[in-house]
Design an enzyme around this catalytic site. Structure first.
Site, PDB file in Angstrom:
ATOM      1  N   SER A 139    -100.067 -31.104 -29.402  1.00  0.00           N
ATOM      2  CA  SER A 139    -100.119 -30.204 -30.186  1.00  0.00           C
ATOM      3  C   SER A 139    -100.312 -30.432 -31.640  1.00  0.00           C
ATOM      4  O   SER A 139    -100.679 -29.797 -32.598  1.00  0.00           O
ATOM      5  CB  SER A 139     -99.128 -28.967 -30.024  1.00  0.00           C
ATOM      6  OG  SER A 139     -97.692 -29.616 -30.284  1.00  0.00           O
ATOM      7  N   ASP A 181     -94.962 -41.936 -25.795  1.00  0.00           N
ATOM      8  CA  ASP A 181     -93.952 -41.627 -26.756  1.00  0.00           C
ATOM      9  C   ASP A 181     -92.457 -41.981 -26.133  1.00  0.00           C
ATOM     10  O   ASP A 181     -91.579 -42.593 -26.894  1.00  0.00           O
ATOM     11  CB  ASP A 181     -94.179 -40.152 -26.860  1.00  0.00           C
ATOM     12  CG  ASP A 181     -94.035 -39.326 -25.740  1.00  0.00           C
ATOM     13  OD1 ASP A 181     -94.212 -39.521 -24.520  1.00  0.00           O
ATOM     14  OD2 ASP A 181     -93.800 -38.055 -25.901  1.00  0.00           O
ATOM     15  N   ARG A 182     -92.305 -41.759 -24.862  1.00  0.00           N
ATOM     16  CA  ARG A 182     -90.960 -42.005 -24.245  1.00  0.00           C
ATOM     17  C   ARG A 182     -90.703 -43.436 -24.191  1.00  0.00           C
ATOM     18  O   ARG A 182     -89.641 -43.847 -24.483  1.00  0.00           O
ATOM     19  CB  ARG A 182     -90.902 -41.337 -23.037  1.00  0.00           C
ATOM     20  CG  ARG A 182     -90.849 -39.972 -22.903  1.00  0.00           C
ATOM     21  CD  ARG A 182     -90.963 -39.251 -21.548  1.00  0.00           C
ATOM     22  NE  ARG A 182     -89.980 -39.701 -20.571  1.00  0.00           N
ATOM     23  CZ  ARG A 182     -89.892 -39.395 -19.373  1.00  0.00           C
ATOM     24  NH1 ARG A 182     -91.108 -38.735 -18.739  1.00  0.00           N
ATOM     25  NH2 ARG A 182     -88.933 -39.790 -18.841  1.00  0.00           N
TER      26      ARG A 182
END
Length: 140
Positions: free
Chosen positions: A10, A102-103
């Site tokens: 997003s 991202d993790r």
């Protein structure tokens, strides 16, 4: 100058590092093609030496961003991807690439800050809670 990029579902977020100074910004992503967005957002930026990208967005958006960076700055971006093991963190997924970049980046960063067991909480579009053992094993 270095440019760190987080291409999410997003939002597009980035941090620019120049000498000892950091600055950051973000824009919302919508159905618009990412190229005009990058033209507007980064038009005044000088050519970075390095571009590092972490993306959980679509492969098409990531590819468009990579092509934009190569075309405008003649820099090949380094894209973070989860691996079986890296920098003291062991990914115990059967298919390590299934863990979101991202993790993975958050786990690597956490391991760089501590050799203790840790819990990484990320509150982005999705809320994730990840456990890292004292031995550096990603427990889920």
């Amino acid at each position: 100058m270095n440019l760190l990029v987080d291409l999410g579902n997003s939002r597009l977020k980035w941090a620019q590092q120049d000498s000892a100074r950091w600055s950051a910004d973000a824009v919302a992503l919508n159905a618009e093609d990412i190229v005009p967005l990058l033209d507007r957002a980064w038009s005044g930026y000088a050519r970075p030496q390095h571009v590092v990208v972490c993306s959980v967005s679509s492969p098409q958006r990531l590819s468009a961003l990579e092509q934009w960076v190569r075309a405008r700055w003649t820099v090949t971006p380094r894209v973070i991807r989860a691996q079986a093991e890296q920098l003291g963190v062991k990914n115990l997924y059967r298919r390590p690439e299934q863990l979101g970049a991202d993790r993975w980046a958050a786990l690597i960063g956490t391991r760089g800050l501590t050799s203790s067991a840790a819990c990484v909480v990320d509150c982005g579009t999705a809320l994730t809670v990840d456990a890292l053992s004292r031995d550096g094993e990603f427990l889920g």
